[in-house]
Scaffold this motif. Structure first.
Motif, PDB file in Angstrom:
ATOM      1  N   ALA A   1       0.829  -1.211   0.000  1.00  0.00           N
ATOM      2  CA  ALA A   1       0.000   0.000   0.000  1.00  0.00           C
ATOM      3  C   ALA A   1       0.861   1.259   0.000  1.00  0.00           C
ATOM      4  O   ALA A   1       0.492   2.282  -0.575  1.00  0.00           O
TER       5      ALA A   1
ATOM      6  N   ALA B   1      -5.078   1.142  -2.281  1.00  0.00           N
ATOM      7  CA  ALA B   1      -4.131   2.221  -1.974  1.00  0.00           C
ATOM      8  C   ALA B   1      -4.013   3.189  -3.143  1.00  0.00           C
ATOM      9  O   ALA B   1      -4.030   4.416  -2.952  1.00  0.00           O
TER      10      ALA B   1
ATOM     11  N   TYR C   1      -3.896   6.743   2.271  1.00  0.00           N
ATOM     12  CA  TYR C   1      -3.954   5.558   1.420  1.00  0.00           C
ATOM     13  C   TYR C   1      -3.199   4.363   2.005  1.00  0.00           C
ATOM     14  O   TYR C   1      -3.583   3.217   1.787  1.00  0.00           O
ATOM     15  N   ILE C   2      -2.150   4.636   2.783  1.00  0.00           N
ATOM     16  CA  ILE C   2      -1.386   3.529   3.373  1.00  0.00           C
ATOM     17  C   ILE C   2      -2.278   2.761   4.350  1.00  0.00           C
ATOM     18  O   ILE C   2      -2.352   1.531   4.338  1.00  0.00           O
TER      19      ILE C   2
ATOM     20  N   GLY D   1      -5.269   1.014   2.417  1.00  0.00           N
ATOM     21  CA  GLY D   1      -4.818  -0.196   1.730  1.00  0.00           C
ATOM     22  C   GLY D   1      -4.554  -1.342   2.698  1.00  0.00           C
ATOM     23  O   GLY D   1      -4.962  -2.489   2.459  1.00  0.00           O
TER      24      GLY D   1
END
Lengths: 106, 257
Positions: free
Chosen positions: A58, B227, B239-240, B243
């Motif tokens: 991610a 993400a 987004y980290i 995700g």
């Protein structure tokens, strides 16, 4: 005098910095603290077990997506060196050299 | 680094085979110890990466001075916050008067990913005392978390690795902040030397090691897709988190499914 300006510590600035530090420490210890306080079911534990890889991907995906061919090529170099040698330092050095080289070409 | 035959990379934690109280990962991590040797090895392993991170410390020092912080204030922030991205955002937000709530909330939001990273260390850190655990977590940033996961995932049992690697990062981070804040922009951009690629390279290398066959594929694709989508929708580094959580949720649903 210059030295005073260099070393000045304004109370309000110090207070904001300490508040930032407190907020950061809460994030750093918070996840593990919660886990150690509560019993986790094996179902949740299965979810947690994929976290390391998921976080890595991610973080990496958008980072590489906003790069260009130079970054993608250098990432491929890191994968290759890591896969063949399993030496992280070698892989990092190769990646950084590759990104500088590819950028100078591009 | 470990000679313990129980800690075998080819047998990752399989919670489905055990009850929650005694998961397989507990058996795998029994050899974890906290030692001076672990601090030393962590320190030395991370030293080359710390030199690269120092490129950012210099950049942060320059930015902090431009935003009106003194050298002492910039150094204090690096010493007690120790989270690069959030510090750079904070000094960008800096104004007169300081937007206190915005700065503190942005710091919290940017660093929330550390909660997930800390949680991922739990199978190994459960064998340490709380003083060792919380002392180590203060020094946790992206780079040494990645190195520490690699150490543990490859069967290592050095519980002090995170602390040792964090100490060397802290030293270089604070020293380079002082350097940048003192000498200003003389050093130039980190991009010039490829330093901006070091973090991505560390994570690519870690991904290679964490790859565990086809069972890894689905959660990784979920993490990657969400993400990238989230990075286009939400500001900052949400987004980290999104995700990571999406992949964990999918795994929770898939489990026993």
């Amino acid at each position: 005098m210059m030295g005073e300006e260099f070393l000045s510590l304004e109370p309000i600035v110090v207070a904001v910095i300490l508040a930032m530090a407190a907020a950061t420490i809460v994030t750093k210890v918070g996840g593990l603290w919660l886990l150690s306080r509560f019993d986790v079911s094996d179902r949740v534990e299965a979810g947690l077990s994929v976290l390391p890889g998921a976080i890595v991907v991610a973080l990496l995906g958008p980072e590489l997506a906003k790069g260009g061919p130079a970054e993608w090529g250098a990432a491929a170099v890191v994968v290759l060196v890591m896969w063949r040698t399993e030496n992280i330092l070698l892989a990092l050095v190769a990646g950084v050299i590759a990104v500088v080289a590819f950028r100078s070409i591009g | 680094m470990s000679t313990d035959p129980d800690t075998d990379e080819s047998s990752p934690p399989e919670p489905s085979e055990t009850v929650s109280e005694r998961s397989a990962s507990e058996v795998d991590t029994d050899s974890v110890t906290f030692s001076r040797e672990g601090i030393r090895i962590g320190f030395l392993t991370c030293a080359p990466i710390a030199i690269g991170v120092a490129g950012y410390g210099v950049a942060f020092g320059v930015l902090a001075r431009q935003s009106g912080l003194s050298v002492a204030e910039a150094a204090l922030m690096s010493a007690v916050v120790l989270a690069g991205a959030s510090q750079i955002v904070a000094v960008e937000l800096w104004a007169d008067p300081i937007p206190i709530a915005t700065v503190v909330f942005a710091t919290f939001a940017i660093n929330l990913r550390y909660s997930l990273m800390g949680a991922a260390l739990e199978p190994w850190f459960r064998h340490l005392t709380s003083k060792q655990v919380y002392g180590s977590l203060f020094f946790m940033v992206d780079e040494n978390w990645a190195l520490t996961m690699r150490e543990f995932k490859s069967g290592g049992s050095l519980g002090a690795f995170l602390l040792g690697s964090g100490i060397v990062l802290w030293l270089f981070w604070v020293a380079s902040t002082i350097l940048g804040a003192t000498v200003g922009g003389a050093i130039g951009e980190p991009e010039q030397y490829g330093f901006d690629f070091i973090l991505a390279a560390v994570f690519v290398a870690l991904a290679v090691e964490l790859w565990d066959g086809s069972s890894t594929l689905l959660p990784w694709l979920v993490a990657l897709g969400t993400a990238i989508a989230a990075a286009n929708v939400f500001p900052g580094q949400w987004y980290i988190l999104i995700g990571g959580i999406a992949a964990a949720l999918v795994e929770v649903i898939r489990h026993d499914g």
